[in-house]
Design a protein around this motif. Structure first.
Motif, mmCIF file in Angstrom:
data_model
loop_
_atom_site.group_PDB
_atom_site.id
_atom_site.type_symbol
_atom_site.label_atom_id
_atom_site.label_comp_id
_atom_site.label_asym_id
_atom_site.label_seq_id
_atom_site.Cartn_x
_atom_site.Cartn_y
_atom_site.Cartn_z
ATOM 1 N N ARG A 47 0.821 -1.207 0.000
ATOM 2 C CA ARG A 47 0.000 0.000 0.000
ATOM 3 C C ARG A 47 0.865 1.271 0.000
ATOM 4 N NH1 ARG A 47 -4.044 -2.064 -1.936
ATOM 5 N NH2 ARG A 47 -5.678 -3.067 -0.706
ATOM 6 N N GLU A 48 2.080 1.198 0.565
ATOM 7 C CA GLU A 48 2.870 2.419 0.737
ATOM 8 C C GLU A 48 4.142 2.473 -0.099
ATOM 9 O OE1 GLU A 48 3.636 2.929 4.888
ATOM 10 O OE2 GLU A 48 1.499 3.045 5.421
ATOM 11 N N ALA A 49 4.671 1.330 -0.527
ATOM 12 C CA ALA A 49 5.947 1.324 -1.264
ATOM 13 C C ALA A 49 5.873 0.323 -2.409
ATOM 14 C CB ALA A 49 7.110 1.018 -0.317
ATOM 15 N N VAL A 50 6.441 -0.853 -2.230
ATOM 16 C CA VAL A 50 6.390 -1.867 -3.281
ATOM 17 C C VAL A 50 6.611 -3.250 -2.676
ATOM 18 C CG1 VAL A 50 8.845 -1.527 -3.835
ATOM 19 C CG2 VAL A 50 7.332 -2.585 -5.526
ATOM 20 N N GLN A 154 3.984 -4.910 -7.125
ATOM 21 C CA GLN A 154 2.798 -4.125 -6.817
ATOM 22 C C GLN A 154 3.088 -3.031 -5.797
ATOM 23 O OE1 GLN A 154 -0.622 -5.189 -8.150
ATOM 24 N NE2 GLN A 154 0.918 -5.985 -9.562
ATOM 25 N N GLY A 155 2.507 -1.853 -6.037
ATOM 26 C CA GLY A 155 2.644 -0.767 -5.083
ATOM 27 C C GLY A 155 2.989 0.544 -5.755
ATOM 28 N N PRO A 156 2.863 1.664 -5.037
ATOM 29 C CA PRO A 156 3.110 2.979 -5.640
ATOM 30 C C PRO A 156 4.521 3.174 -6.171
ATOM 31 C CG PRO A 156 2.811 3.145 -3.251
ATOM 32 C CD PRO A 156 2.393 1.772 -3.644
ATOM 33 N N ARG A 157 5.472 2.376 -5.737
ATOM 34 C CA ARG A 157 6.839 2.501 -6.224
ATOM 35 C C ARG A 157 7.216 1.356 -7.172
ATOM 36 N NH1 ARG A 157 11.136 5.446 -2.646
ATOM 37 N NH2 ARG A 157 11.485 6.174 -4.790
ATOM 38 N N SER A 158 6.211 0.648 -7.658
ATOM 39 C CA SER A 158 6.481 -0.481 -8.564
ATOM 40 C C SER A 158 7.124 -0.019 -9.862
ATOM 41 C CB SER A 158 5.187 -1.250 -8.844
ATOM 42 O OG SER A 158 4.184 -0.412 -9.385
ATOM 43 N N ALA A 159 6.668 1.107 -10.413
ATOM 44 C CA ALA A 159 7.271 1.602 -11.653
ATOM 45 C C ALA A 159 8.733 1.989 -11.430
ATOM 46 C CB ALA A 159 6.481 2.792 -12.192
ATOM 47 N N TYR A 193 -3.534 -7.744 -8.581
ATOM 48 C CA TYR A 193 -4.658 -8.267 -7.778
ATOM 49 C C TYR A 193 -4.685 -7.572 -6.428
ATOM 50 C CZ TYR A 193 -7.716 -12.278 -6.411
ATOM 51 O OH TYR A 193 -8.753 -13.098 -6.026
ATOM 52 N N THR A 194 -4.156 -6.323 -6.390
ATOM 53 C CA THR A 194 -3.989 -5.642 -5.100
ATOM 54 C C THR A 194 -4.700 -4.304 -5.011
ATOM 55 O OG1 THR A 194 -1.975 -4.447 -5.774
ATOM 56 C CG2 THR A 194 -1.690 -6.681 -4.872
ATOM 57 N N GLY A 195 -5.088 -3.732 -6.145
ATOM 58 C CA GLY A 195 -5.674 -2.400 -6.138
ATOM 59 C C GLY A 195 -4.661 -1.286 -6.183
ATOM 60 N N GLU A 196 -3.376 -1.639 -6.284
ATOM 61 C CA GLU A 196 -2.317 -0.639 -6.410
ATOM 62 C C GLU A 196 -1.759 -0.645 -7.826
ATOM 63 O OE1 GLU A 196 -1.551 1.555 -4.135
ATOM 64 O OE2 GLU A 196 -2.854 0.668 -2.612
ATOM 65 N N HIS A 197 -1.077 0.426 -8.186
ATOM 66 C CA HIS A 197 -0.357 0.451 -9.451
ATOM 67 C C HIS A 197 0.629 -0.721 -9.439
ATOM 68 C CE1 HIS A 197 1.273 2.650 -12.991
ATOM 69 N NE2 HIS A 197 2.370 1.996 -12.674
ATOM 70 N N GLY A 198 0.633 -1.496 -10.502
ATOM 71 C CA GLY A 198 1.509 -2.656 -10.461
ATOM 72 C C GLY A 198 1.648 -3.354 -11.797
ATOM 73 N N TYR A 199 2.474 -4.383 -11.769
ATOM 74 C CA TYR A 199 2.840 -5.125 -12.979
ATOM 75 C C TYR A 199 2.959 -6.606 -12.628
ATOM 76 C CZ TYR A 199 4.263 -0.386 -14.205
ATOM 77 O OH TYR A 199 4.275 0.969 -14.406
ATOM 78 N N GLU A 200 2.808 -7.437 -13.661
ATOM 79 C CA GLU A 200 3.085 -8.859 -13.522
ATOM 80 C C GLU A 200 4.062 -9.256 -14.622
ATOM 81 O OE1 GLU A 200 -0.744 -10.752 -11.305
ATOM 82 O OE2 GLU A 200 -1.100 -10.093 -13.363
ATOM 83 N N LEU A 201 5.113 -9.947 -14.236
ATOM 84 C CA LEU A 201 6.183 -10.328 -15.149
ATOM 85 C C LEU A 201 6.098 -11.823 -15.436
ATOM 86 C CD1 LEU A 201 9.143 -8.475 -13.350
ATOM 87 C CD2 LEU A 201 7.440 -7.521 -14.929
ATOM 88 N N VAL A 202 6.011 -12.169 -16.708
ATOM 89 C CA VAL A 202 5.997 -13.574 -17.129
ATOM 90 C C VAL A 202 7.390 -13.882 -17.670
ATOM 91 C CG1 VAL A 202 4.906 -15.302 -18.596
ATOM 92 C CG2 VAL A 202 3.546 -13.395 -17.679
ATOM 93 N N ILE A 203 8.069 -14.859 -17.039
ATOM 94 C CA ILE A 203 9.501 -15.082 -17.243
ATOM 95 C C ILE A 203 9.745 -16.565 -17.520
ATOM 96 C CG2 ILE A 203 11.775 -14.741 -16.161
ATOM 97 C CD1 ILE A 203 10.129 -12.995 -14.046
ATOM 98 N N PRO A 204 10.672 -16.908 -18.399
ATOM 99 C CA PRO A 204 11.006 -18.327 -18.556
ATOM 100 C C PRO A 204 11.327 -18.965 -17.199
ATOM 101 C CG PRO A 204 12.067 -17.048 -20.281
ATOM 102 C CD PRO A 204 11.449 -16.054 -19.333
ATOM 103 N N TRP A 205 10.799 -20.145 -16.992
ATOM 104 C CA TRP A 205 10.844 -20.816 -15.694
ATOM 105 C C TRP A 205 12.236 -20.814 -15.066
ATOM 106 C CZ3 TRP A 205 6.888 -22.907 -12.826
ATOM 107 C CH2 TRP A 205 7.254 -23.763 -11.770
ATOM 108 N N ASP A 206 13.231 -21.229 -15.827
ATOM 109 C CA ASP A 206 14.563 -21.393 -15.246
ATOM 110 C C ASP A 206 15.339 -20.084 -15.114
ATOM 111 O OD1 ASP A 206 15.054 -20.971 -17.909
ATOM 112 O OD2 ASP A 206 16.273 -22.774 -18.215
#
Length: 370
Positions: A47-50, A154-159, A193-206
């Motif tokens: 909610r306050e950082a990341v 996720q969070g206001p400092r995610s960017a 899924y948090t209601g904050e500015h955020g991102y989801e990263l899809v990365i090769p498994w290994d």
């Protein structure tokens, strides 16, 4: 399922090193919270950082071939024609006969001939099976559950954190971009899924651990916290976001869960269209509402909800203590015949004690998704 049979994410050793409390989530051993902070501190960090979450247990599948977009669009509820390639969309996989929700998922529209799907962990096999069974010749449906890891930032400092890694952050909500970090190809999507500015990263498994380590290192100056699925649940409940298996299920339709906004009602076809359209026209017998405790009670799933007169009117589907409000909050299915609506008070049986709660419309706290 025993602990030895549970699947583990590509970050399992990182979780153990951080002293995580681990539990079964959809057949995967995943962190609930980490030593040294716990759910309240992790929630506060988002909610306050990341905060960063390992959500690699989420499913991944690709539908590819000529006309893949139109094929997927004929099955899932939302309308892929509303978005262009490079955008993602929240959608539902419903049962054709009952209209119940098999799963809710995110569809990444790669092109007219390719759609990448992210279902919930426990439902991936069933969602893939249903789509495979419906696929015509020329359309391939591939389960890639363990081909990719997923990290939510996720969070206001995610960017700020992603920019420190040289990753793109300027795209619109529900849009995604291909990128690279230290030779690792990945997808950056403006989702969460948090209601904050955020991102989801899809990365090769290994290579997931490489990105996790960089996020932790670069995030130290930003107040980053590794966050478990306990905080993810309190954050999403404060937003009123549904959880499949509780607020959406084979017994809870999109109409009942107020998820009709994720349905392309004007589309010619999707699984469950006839039964869901009829229910929508007749009005669902129950609706999902928010509950806000007026005392110290904390609602939990399956607790009975009663009117002020003591009549049974519904059941709690999700509930928790809100770290932001310092109150109990929850979601509940309430009978339309009860006549209850926003602002009315109800009683919830909290382990044998009556707790008074007010019916509200979520979110419980302000959303900062933008």
């Amino acid at each position: 399922m025993t602990e030895q049979e549970l699947l583990t994410s590509p970050l399992h050793d990182r979780h153990e090193a951080l002293g995580a409390k681990l539990a079964d989530f959809g057949g995967w051993q995943m962190p609930i919270e980490y030593a040294g902070g716990g759910v309240l501190a992790e929630h506060k960090a988002v909610r306050e950082a990341v905060g960063i979450f390992d959500v690699s247990h989420l499913g991944k599948a690709t539908v590819a071939g000529p006309g893949a977009k139109d094929f997927v669009n004929s099955l899932l509820t939302n309308d892929l024609d509303r978005i262009a390639p490079g955008a993602a969309q929240y959608t539902l996989c419903c049962d054709e006969a009952s209209g119940g929700v098999v799963d809710d998922l995110i569809a990444y529209l790669i092109s007219d001939d390719e759609v990448f799907l992210v279902p919930n962990a426990a439902n991936t096999t069933e969602v893939v099976r249903r789509i495979q069974d419906a696929a015509p010749d020329g359309i391939g449906v591939t389960n890639q559950h363990r081909d990719f890891g997923v990290i939510a930032v996720q969070g206001p400092r995610s960017a700020d954190l992603l920019q420190a890694l040289g990753l793109p952050t300027g795209h619109d909500y529900m849009a995604f971009e291909r990128a690279e970090y230290d030779g690792v190809p990945l997808t950056v999507c403006r989702t969460g899924y948090t209601g904050e500015h955020g991102y989801e990263l899809v990365i090769p498994w290994d290579r997931t651990a490489t990105v996790w380590d960089a996020l932790m290192d670069e995030g130290s100056a930003l107040g980053v916290a590794a966050c478990g699925l306990g905080a993810r649940d309190t954050l999403r409940t404060e937003m009123g976001y549904p959880l499949h298996g509780q607020d959406l299920s084979m017994d809870i339709t999109p109409n009942q869960a107020r998820s009709g906004w994720a349905v392309g009602w004007k589309k010619p076809a999707f699984w469950g269209k006839d039964v869901l359209s009829a229910e929508r026209s007749d009005k669902p017998a129950r609706l999902l509402w928010g509950l806000l405790a007026t005392d110290r009670g904390i609602p939990r799933p399956h607790m009975q909800v009663r009117s002020a007169d003591g009549d049974a009117v519904g059941e709690v589907t999700s509930g928790t203590f809100s770290p932001t409000l310092r109150k109990g909050i929850g979601l509940a299915l309430i009978s339309r015949d009860s006549g209850l609506s926003e602002g009315d008070e109800v009683q919830v049986d909290v382990r044998g004690r009556t707790s008074v709660m007010t019916i509200v419309k979520p979110p419980f706290v302000e959303s900062h998704v933008r």
